[in-house]
Design an enzyme around this catalytic site. Structure first.
Site, PDB file in Angstrom:
ATOM      1  N   GLU A 127       0.796  -1.243   0.000  1.00 50.76           N
ATOM      2  CA  GLU A 127       0.000   0.000   0.000  1.00 50.76           C
ATOM      3  C   GLU A 127       0.826   1.290   0.000  1.00 50.76           C
ATOM      4  OE1 GLU A 127      -2.690  -0.375   3.337  1.00 50.76           O
ATOM      5  OE2 GLU A 127      -3.710  -2.085   2.464  1.00 50.76           O
ATOM      6  N   GLU A 232      -5.721 -10.991  -1.128  1.00 46.23           N
ATOM      7  CA  GLU A 232      -6.528 -10.823   0.096  1.00 46.23           C
ATOM      8  C   GLU A 232      -8.013 -10.832  -0.237  1.00 46.23           C
ATOM      9  OE1 GLU A 232      -5.144  -7.470   2.459  1.00 46.23           O
ATOM     10  OE2 GLU A 232      -3.083  -7.803   1.835  1.00 46.23           O
TER      11      GLU A 232
HETATM   12  C1  XIL Z   1      -5.864  -6.615   8.620  1.00 45.80           C
HETATM   13  C2  XIL Z   1      -6.204  -7.803   9.500  1.00 45.80           C
HETATM   14  O1  XIL Z   1      -7.147  -8.606   8.851  1.00 45.80           O
HETATM   15  C3  XIL Z   1      -6.726  -7.321  10.832  1.00 45.80           C
HETATM   16  O2  XIL Z   1      -6.893  -8.418  11.728  1.00 45.80           O
HETATM   17  C4  XIL Z   1      -5.768  -6.296  11.455  1.00 45.80           C
HETATM   18  O3  XIL Z   1      -6.336  -5.782  12.618  1.00 45.80           O
HETATM   19  C5  XIL Z   1      -5.461  -5.179  10.474  1.00 45.80           C
HETATM   20  O4  XIL Z   1      -4.981  -5.720   9.276  1.00 45.80           O
HETATM   21  N1  XIL Z   1      -4.841  -4.899   3.933  1.00 45.80           N
HETATM   22  C6  XIL Z   1      -3.793  -5.684   4.337  1.00 45.80           C
HETATM   23  C7  XIL Z   1      -3.961  -6.588   5.492  1.00 45.80           C
HETATM   24  O5  XIL Z   1      -2.758  -5.727   3.656  1.00 45.80           O
HETATM   25  O6  XIL Z   1      -2.762  -6.791   6.194  1.00 45.80           O
HETATM   26  C8  XIL Z   1      -5.043  -6.094   6.440  1.00 45.80           C
HETATM   27  O7  XIL Z   1      -5.247  -7.064   7.439  1.00 45.80           O
HETATM   28  C9  XIL Z   1      -6.310  -5.811   5.669  1.00 45.80           C
HETATM   29  C10 XIL Z   1      -6.086  -4.736   4.652  1.00 45.80           C
END
Ligand code: XIL
Length: 320
Positions: A127, A232
């Site tokens: 990101e 994701e």
């Molecule tokens: C999120 C997790 O799912 C949560 O449990 C945590 O509190 C915050 O991070 N993008 C990403 C992930 O790259 O690492 C994130 O994961 C969700 C958004």
């Protein structure tokens, strides 16, 4: 047939350490269905180095990698550099630019070296761009400059030359501007010899998003020639975040169709370019979308396969 047996590419999910340790049905589904796993949180900086510089907490990440090996699964490492999940000692670190670069080098080298040969791929930078395609204002950008991106990849590659290194981001399916910016940025870095091998599309999305936009995001990312990972994936039903939302057949059918389109688009890529699909959680109880009912994943509240699970299988069956 399981997802992993039907799929032409690795099929995985992000896993939580506590569920791996405590929830039997969760483990059954993971072991039966998946052949690639990502730690939902256990390999982030605030988990690996929570309290102080050069003080690491390896227990959960070690457990994770051991679990993958015991069950013949690939590990995708997530993530080395991210503006979120920063331990407070980083936020308050006082150093020159050279010292910040050394901090970054030391962290990346330590983590990647520890799991060298055991973690197949890493999200090295997560990101780094915002929706208009410009660099996100992060502590790394402020202290080091945009160079931090390239340095992070170089440090990771030096530590494990065999690891497949990804730039990971979100929004490719809802912003053509961001999609183009991510692909152009990565292509330019690669042209300059920066060791980036792939692009991860988080694809944390919802049924309101068109299938065409999702497919375009995958196809155009693949046009860079780099490896593509849907890293994701979730497809939320309750896009308006209504607390009173009730699942209905129309939304369920749309969700199935979106999952099928994404799985099918990944099937179109050459095998060498397809790192596979990783969902962000296994079943609906695992979703990171808190506060309203969303049901974005492939297995239901009891870890039974949903319609969208069948949708993914339909994409694979269409290949035969
Ligand atoms: C999120 C997790 O799912 C949560 O449990 C945590 O509190 C915050 O991070 N993008 C990403 C992930 O790259 O690492 C994130 O994961 C969700 C958004």
């Amino acid at each position: 047939m399981s997802l992993k047996d039907a799929s032409p590419y690795p099929f995985g999910a992000a896993l939580s350490i506590s569920k791996m340790k405590n929830t039997e049905i969760y483990n059954q589904v993971v072991k039966a269905e998946l052949n690639s796993i990502t730690a939902e949180n256990a390999m982030k900086m605030s988990n690996l180095a929570p309290s102080a510089i050069n003080k690491y907490s390896w227990t959960d990440a070690d457990f994770f990698v051991d679990y993958a090996e015991a069950n013949h699964m690939r590990v995708h490492g997530h993530c080395l550099v991210w503006h979120n999940s920063l331990p407070s000692w980083v936020n308050s670190y006082n150093g020159t630019k050279a010292e910040w670069i050394e901090l970054l080098r030391n962290y990346i080298t330590t983590v990647v070296t520890r799991y060298k040969g055991r973690i197949a791929s890493w999200d090295v930078v997560n990101e780094a761009l915002i929706d208009n395609g410009t660099p996100r204002q992060t502590i790394w950008l402020t202290k080091i400059g945009w160079e931090y991106v390239e340095l992070a990849f170089r440090f990771a590659h030096e530590a494990d030359p065999d690891a497949v290194l990804f730039y990971n981001d979100y929004g490719q399916e809802y912003s053509k501007v961001k999609l183009a910016a991510i692909n152009d940025t990565v292509k330019n870095l690669v042209k300059r010899g920066v060791p980036i091998h792939g692009i991860g599309l988080q694809m944390l999305t919802n049924i309101n998003q068109s299938a065409q936009n999702m497919v375009d995001a995958i196809t155009q990312t693949a046009e860079t020639g780099l490896v593509v990972h849907v890293s994701e994936l979730d497809v939320a039903l309750n896009r308006d975040k209504k607390p009173e939302y009730v699942i209905n057949p129309t939304d369920v059918a749309t969700q199935k169709s979106r999952y099928r389109s994404i799985a099918a688009a990944m099937c179109q890529l050459p095998e060498s370019q397809s790192w596979g699909i990783t969902t962000w959680g296994v079943g609906d109880p695992d979703s990171w979308l808190k506060g309203s009912p969303d049901f974005p994943l492939l297995f239901d509240m009891n870890y039974k396969p949903k319609s969208c699970y069948q949708g993914v299988h339909e994409a694979f069956a269409a290949l035969k």
